[in-house]
Design a protein around this motif. Structure first.
Motif, PDB file in Angstrom:
ATOM      1  N   ASP A  84      11.475  -3.645  24.800  1.00 57.01           N
ATOM      2  CA  ASP A  84      11.045  -4.598  23.711  1.00 57.01           C
ATOM      3  C   ASP A  84      10.627  -3.806  22.536  1.00 57.01           C
ATOM      4  O   ASP A  84       9.979  -2.894  22.242  1.00 57.01           O
ATOM      5  N   VAL A  85      12.000  -3.754  21.601  1.00 52.39           N
ATOM      6  CA  VAL A  85      11.702  -3.251  20.269  1.00 52.39           C
ATOM      7  C   VAL A  85      11.130  -4.145  19.016  1.00 52.39           C
ATOM      8  O   VAL A  85      11.755  -5.184  19.062  1.00 52.39           O
ATOM      9  N   LEU A  86      10.067  -3.739  18.467  1.00 53.90           N
ATOM     10  CA  LEU A  86       9.231  -4.606  17.738  1.00 53.90           C
ATOM     11  C   LEU A  86       9.407  -4.120  16.314  1.00 53.90           C
ATOM     12  O   LEU A  86       9.578  -2.896  16.018  1.00 53.90           O
ATOM     13  N   LEU A  87       9.566  -5.196  15.457  1.00 50.51           N
ATOM     14  CA  LEU A  87       9.705  -4.879  14.041  1.00 50.51           C
ATOM     15  C   LEU A  87       8.327  -4.488  13.354  1.00 50.51           C
ATOM     16  O   LEU A  87       7.711  -5.716  13.019  1.00 50.51           O
ATOM     17  N   GLY A  88       8.144  -3.479  12.547  1.00 50.35           N
ATOM     18  CA  GLY A  88       6.887  -3.199  12.233  1.00 50.35           C
ATOM     19  C   GLY A  88       7.200  -2.453  10.673  1.00 50.35           C
ATOM     20  O   GLY A  88       8.396  -2.126  10.354  1.00 50.35           O
ATOM     21  N   VAL A  89       6.072  -2.036  10.028  1.00 50.46           N
ATOM     22  CA  VAL A  89       6.060  -1.250   8.825  1.00 50.46           C
ATOM     23  C   VAL A  89       5.041  -0.687   8.524  1.00 50.46           C
ATOM     24  O   VAL A  89       4.005  -1.334   8.913  1.00 50.46           O
ATOM     25  N   GLU A  90       4.825   0.516   8.092  1.00 49.64           N
ATOM     26  CA  GLU A  90       3.542   1.142   7.650  1.00 49.64           C
ATOM     27  C   GLU A  90       3.303   0.923   6.276  1.00 49.64           C
ATOM     28  O   GLU A  90       4.507   1.229   5.577  1.00 49.64           O
ATOM     29  N   SER A  91       2.637  -0.086   5.653  1.00 54.58           N
ATOM     30  CA  SER A  91       2.271  -0.422   4.417  1.00 54.58           C
ATOM     31  C   SER A  91       1.318   0.550   3.716  1.00 54.58           C
ATOM     32  O   SER A  91       0.386   0.910   4.315  1.00 54.58           O
ATOM     33  N   ASP A  92       1.590   1.171   2.519  1.00 55.99           N
ATOM     34  CA  ASP A  92       0.614   1.636   1.641  1.00 55.99           C
ATOM     35  C   ASP A  92      -0.316   0.165   1.364  1.00 55.99           C
ATOM     36  O   ASP A  92       0.199  -0.841   1.038  1.00 55.99           O
ATOM     37  N   PHE A  93      -1.695   0.508   1.195  1.00 54.44           N
ATOM     38  CA  PHE A  93      -2.735  -0.357   0.498  1.00 54.44           C
ATOM     39  C   PHE A  93      -2.935  -0.125  -0.985  1.00 54.44           C
ATOM     40  O   PHE A  93      -3.785   0.998  -1.135  1.00 54.44           O
ATOM     41  N   ASP A 111       6.901  -8.108  13.353  1.00 53.70           N
ATOM     42  CA  ASP A 111       6.095  -8.363  14.453  1.00 53.70           C
ATOM     43  C   ASP A 111       4.486  -7.842  14.019  1.00 53.70           C
ATOM     44  O   ASP A 111       3.683  -8.324  14.378  1.00 53.70           O
ATOM     45  N   TYR A 112       4.373  -6.885  13.333  1.00 60.88           N
ATOM     46  CA  TYR A 112       3.121  -6.377  12.742  1.00 60.88           C
ATOM     47  C   TYR A 112       3.439  -5.521  11.561  1.00 60.88           C
ATOM     48  O   TYR A 112       4.515  -5.027  11.425  1.00 60.88           O
ATOM     49  N   ILE A 113       2.281  -5.457  10.758  1.00 57.23           N
ATOM     50  CA  ILE A 113       2.218  -4.585   9.806  1.00 57.23           C
ATOM     51  C   ILE A 113       1.081  -3.621   9.480  1.00 57.23           C
ATOM     52  O   ILE A 113      -0.130  -4.171   9.772  1.00 57.23           O
ATOM     53  N   ILE A 114       1.221  -2.197   9.597  1.00 52.33           N
ATOM     54  CA  ILE A 114       0.186  -1.254   9.755  1.00 52.33           C
ATOM     55  C   ILE A 114      -0.281  -1.207   8.001  1.00 52.33           C
ATOM     56  O   ILE A 114       0.634  -0.995   7.404  1.00 52.33           O
ATOM     57  N   GLY A 115      -1.564  -1.249   7.990  1.00 54.91           N
ATOM     58  CA  GLY A 115      -1.999  -1.176   6.577  1.00 54.91           C
ATOM     59  C   GLY A 115      -2.647   0.412   6.465  1.00 54.91           C
ATOM     60  O   GLY A 115      -3.921   0.344   7.330  1.00 54.91           O
ATOM     61  N   SER A 116      -2.125   1.249   5.767  1.00 52.46           N
ATOM     62  CA  SER A 116      -2.795   2.628   5.484  1.00 52.46           C
ATOM     63  C   SER A 116      -3.163   2.812   4.290  1.00 52.46           C
ATOM     64  O   SER A 116      -2.433   2.883   3.372  1.00 52.46           O
ATOM     65  N   VAL A 117      -4.465   3.194   4.075  1.00 52.87           N
ATOM     66  CA  VAL A 117      -4.850   3.883   2.859  1.00 52.87           C
ATOM     67  C   VAL A 117      -4.521   5.322   2.647  1.00 52.87           C
ATOM     68  O   VAL A 117      -4.821   6.220   3.524  1.00 52.87           O
ATOM     69  N   HIS A 118      -3.402   5.599   1.971  1.00 55.34           N
ATOM     70  CA  HIS A 118      -2.938   6.873   1.625  1.00 55.34           C
ATOM     71  C   HIS A 118      -3.263   7.605   0.371  1.00 55.34           C
ATOM     72  O   HIS A 118      -3.234   8.717   0.207  1.00 55.34           O
ATOM     73  N   LYS A 155      -9.782  -7.142   4.890  1.00 53.24           N
ATOM     74  CA  LYS A 155     -10.101  -8.498   4.067  1.00 53.24           C
ATOM     75  C   LYS A 155      -8.911  -9.025   3.719  1.00 53.24           C
ATOM     76  O   LYS A 155      -8.808 -10.290   3.378  1.00 53.24           O
ATOM     77  N   SER A 156      -7.728  -8.151   3.356  1.00 45.33           N
ATOM     78  CA  SER A 156      -6.849  -8.709   2.666  1.00 45.33           C
ATOM     79  C   SER A 156      -5.699  -9.740   3.360  1.00 45.33           C
ATOM     80  O   SER A 156      -5.161 -10.670   2.983  1.00 45.33           O
ATOM     81  N   GLY A 157      -6.040  -9.601   4.618  1.00 45.32           N
ATOM     82  CA  GLY A 157      -5.108 -10.725   5.662  1.00 45.32           C
ATOM     83  C   GLY A 157      -3.710 -10.488   5.515  1.00 45.32           C
ATOM     84  O   GLY A 157      -2.762 -11.111   6.101  1.00 45.32           O
ATOM     85  N   LEU A 158      -3.264  -9.102   5.156  1.00 46.81           N
ATOM     86  CA  LEU A 158      -1.920  -8.711   5.268  1.00 46.81           C
ATOM     87  C   LEU A 158      -1.402  -7.756   6.341  1.00 46.81           C
ATOM     88  O   LEU A 158      -0.273  -7.648   6.549  1.00 46.81           O
ATOM     89  N   PHE A 159      -2.578  -7.171   6.943  1.00 47.81           N
ATOM     90  CA  PHE A 159      -2.083  -6.346   7.926  1.00 47.81           C
ATOM     91  C   PHE A 159      -2.764  -6.750   9.283  1.00 47.81           C
ATOM     92  O   PHE A 159      -3.712  -7.432   9.483  1.00 47.81           O
ATOM     93  N   GLN A 160      -2.099  -6.291  10.384  1.00 47.34           N
ATOM     94  CA  GLN A 160      -2.609  -6.805  11.821  1.00 47.34           C
ATOM     95  C   GLN A 160      -3.157  -5.392  12.152  1.00 47.34           C
ATOM     96  O   GLN A 160      -3.780  -5.412  13.295  1.00 47.34           O
ATOM     97  N   ILE A 161      -2.572  -4.143  11.998  1.00 42.81           N
ATOM     98  CA  ILE A 161      -3.305  -2.902  12.143  1.00 42.81           C
ATOM     99  C   ILE A 161      -3.594  -1.950  10.949  1.00 42.81           C
ATOM    100  O   ILE A 161      -2.818  -2.090  10.300  1.00 42.81           O
ATOM    101  N   LEU A 162      -4.589  -1.423  11.255  1.00 43.71           N
ATOM    102  CA  LEU A 162      -5.466  -0.431  10.201  1.00 43.71           C
ATOM    103  C   LEU A 162      -4.981   0.732  10.702  1.00 43.71           C
ATOM    104  O   LEU A 162      -5.379   1.470  11.790  1.00 43.71           O
ATOM    105  N   GLY A 163      -4.154   1.508   9.990  1.00 45.03           N
ATOM    106  CA  GLY A 163      -3.672   3.115   9.974  1.00 45.03           C
ATOM    107  C   GLY A 163      -4.672   4.075   9.935  1.00 45.03           C
ATOM    108  O   GLY A 163      -5.411   3.931   9.066  1.00 45.03           O
ATOM    109  N   PRO A 194      -9.160 -10.385  12.408  1.00 47.24           N
ATOM    110  CA  PRO A 194      -8.081 -10.319  13.704  1.00 47.24           C
ATOM    111  C   PRO A 194      -7.118  -9.273  13.172  1.00 47.24           C
ATOM    112  O   PRO A 194      -6.125  -9.338  13.269  1.00 47.24           O
ATOM    113  N   VAL A 195      -7.845  -8.143  13.106  1.00 47.53           N
ATOM    114  CA  VAL A 195      -7.071  -6.865  13.070  1.00 47.53           C
ATOM    115  C   VAL A 195      -7.534  -5.630  13.986  1.00 47.53           C
ATOM    116  O   VAL A 195      -8.603  -5.796  14.616  1.00 47.53           O
ATOM    117  N   ALA A 196      -6.635  -4.990  14.325  1.00 43.68           N
ATOM    118  CA  ALA A 196      -7.141  -3.623  15.318  1.00 43.68           C
ATOM    119  C   ALA A 196      -6.920  -2.161  14.561  1.00 43.68           C
ATOM    120  O   ALA A 196      -6.045  -2.231  13.693  1.00 43.68           O
TER     121      ALA A 196
END
Length: 272
Positions: A84-93, A111-118, A155-163, A194-196
């Motif tokens: 199962d190949v899932l479409l994601g992206v690691e997003s800067d916050f 399928d999901y967006i990783i939110g990372s503070v870089h 809190k932004s609601g933009l991400f499913q995963i916090l990197g 509802p994030v991990a």
């Protein structure tokens, strides 16, 4: 609740300019390692920049984004009988650009967006020189700001995963020893959404020599009901699924019963 599903949600490839290999290489590595699902999550473009590719060695060009999505979706179809190949992206916050990033991501079936503070105070968290000349108080203020941004990202609601939520220790290991109540405040907030958070094993490749986040943070995360997931943060196909079973075991020892995976931006809990 399904059991013993093997997955890796954090992988990169050559589009970002600092990873080795094509997307297909990561999928093949995942199959070879017995994974059930592989998430492709390369670094998002700098959408707010006037330039097409503001930082060629860090993130893909804006003009590459649509073709990135197309390639992942094509490979998802090609490999559907194998993995199962899932479409994601690691997003800067960037708090000031949330509407812009939200608009960009809404165009595609992630399928999901990783939110990372870089970036904290305009400086990359992995910049080894950022700590030079700072007072103890300024260092603590930097850490406080980092965790405030992580709380905002939840809190932004933009991400499913916090990197990698303590990755600032990567090239500054004493970061972990700076005492602050902001970590606990952030985890309490994360637990309400509802994030991990991911257990990211790429920390072992940095000066800190361990996973992100630390066991101490994971124990507090469990207390606040924070959900967890797994990502190798592989920038080389050889690291796909790296230490996944060790992470699974450690989570059990800490007291977690399950971890999360994501499809169509919906969280699914699966037993450890």
């Amino acid at each position: 609740m399904s059991t013993n599903i093997k997955f890796d949600f954090h992988t990169h490839h050559d589009r970002c300019g600092h990873a080795r290999g094509k997307i297909r290489d990561y999928i093949e590595a995942a199959i070879a390692n017995g994974l059930n699902m592989i998430g492709i999550s390369d670094h998002s473009p700098y959408f707010a920049s006037e330039e097409d590719q503001a930082h060629p060695g860090i993130a893909m060009a804006k003009s590459s984004f649509a073709t990135y999505v197309e390639e992942v979706l094509a490979l998802k179809e090609e490999y559907k009988t194998k993995i199962d190949v899932l479409l994601g992206v690691e997003s800067d916050f960037f708090p000031e650009h949330i509407p812009l990033y939200r608009k960009q991501y809404a165009q595609y079936p992630f399928d999901y967006i990783i939110g990372s503070v870089h970036h904290v105070n305009g400086i990359n968290i992995f910049n080894r020189d950022r700590w030079d000349g700072l007072t103890k108080e300024e260092i603590k203020q930097t850490k406080d700001r980092y965790y405030d941004l992580i709380a905002q990202s939840a809190k932004s609601g933009l991400f499913q995963i916090l990197g990698h939520i303590d990755a600032m220790k990567g090239f500054y290991p004493v970061f972990s020893q700076i005492e602050t109540e902001e970590i606990e405040r952030a985890l309490k907030i994360i637990g309400e959404y509802p994030v991990a958070i991911e257990i990211n094993t790429s920390g072992k490749t940095k000066d800190c020599g361990g996973w992100y986040p630390s066991d101490e943070i994971l124990e507090k995360a469990l207390y606040y009901g924070v959900k967890v997931t797994f990502g190798s943060d592989a920038h080389d196909p050889e690291r796909v699924g790296d230490d996944m079973e060790e992470v699974r075991q450690r989570l059990k020892e800490i007291g977690f019963n399950d971890w999360a995976y994501f499809k169509e931006q919906q969280m699914v809990l699966t037993s450890l």
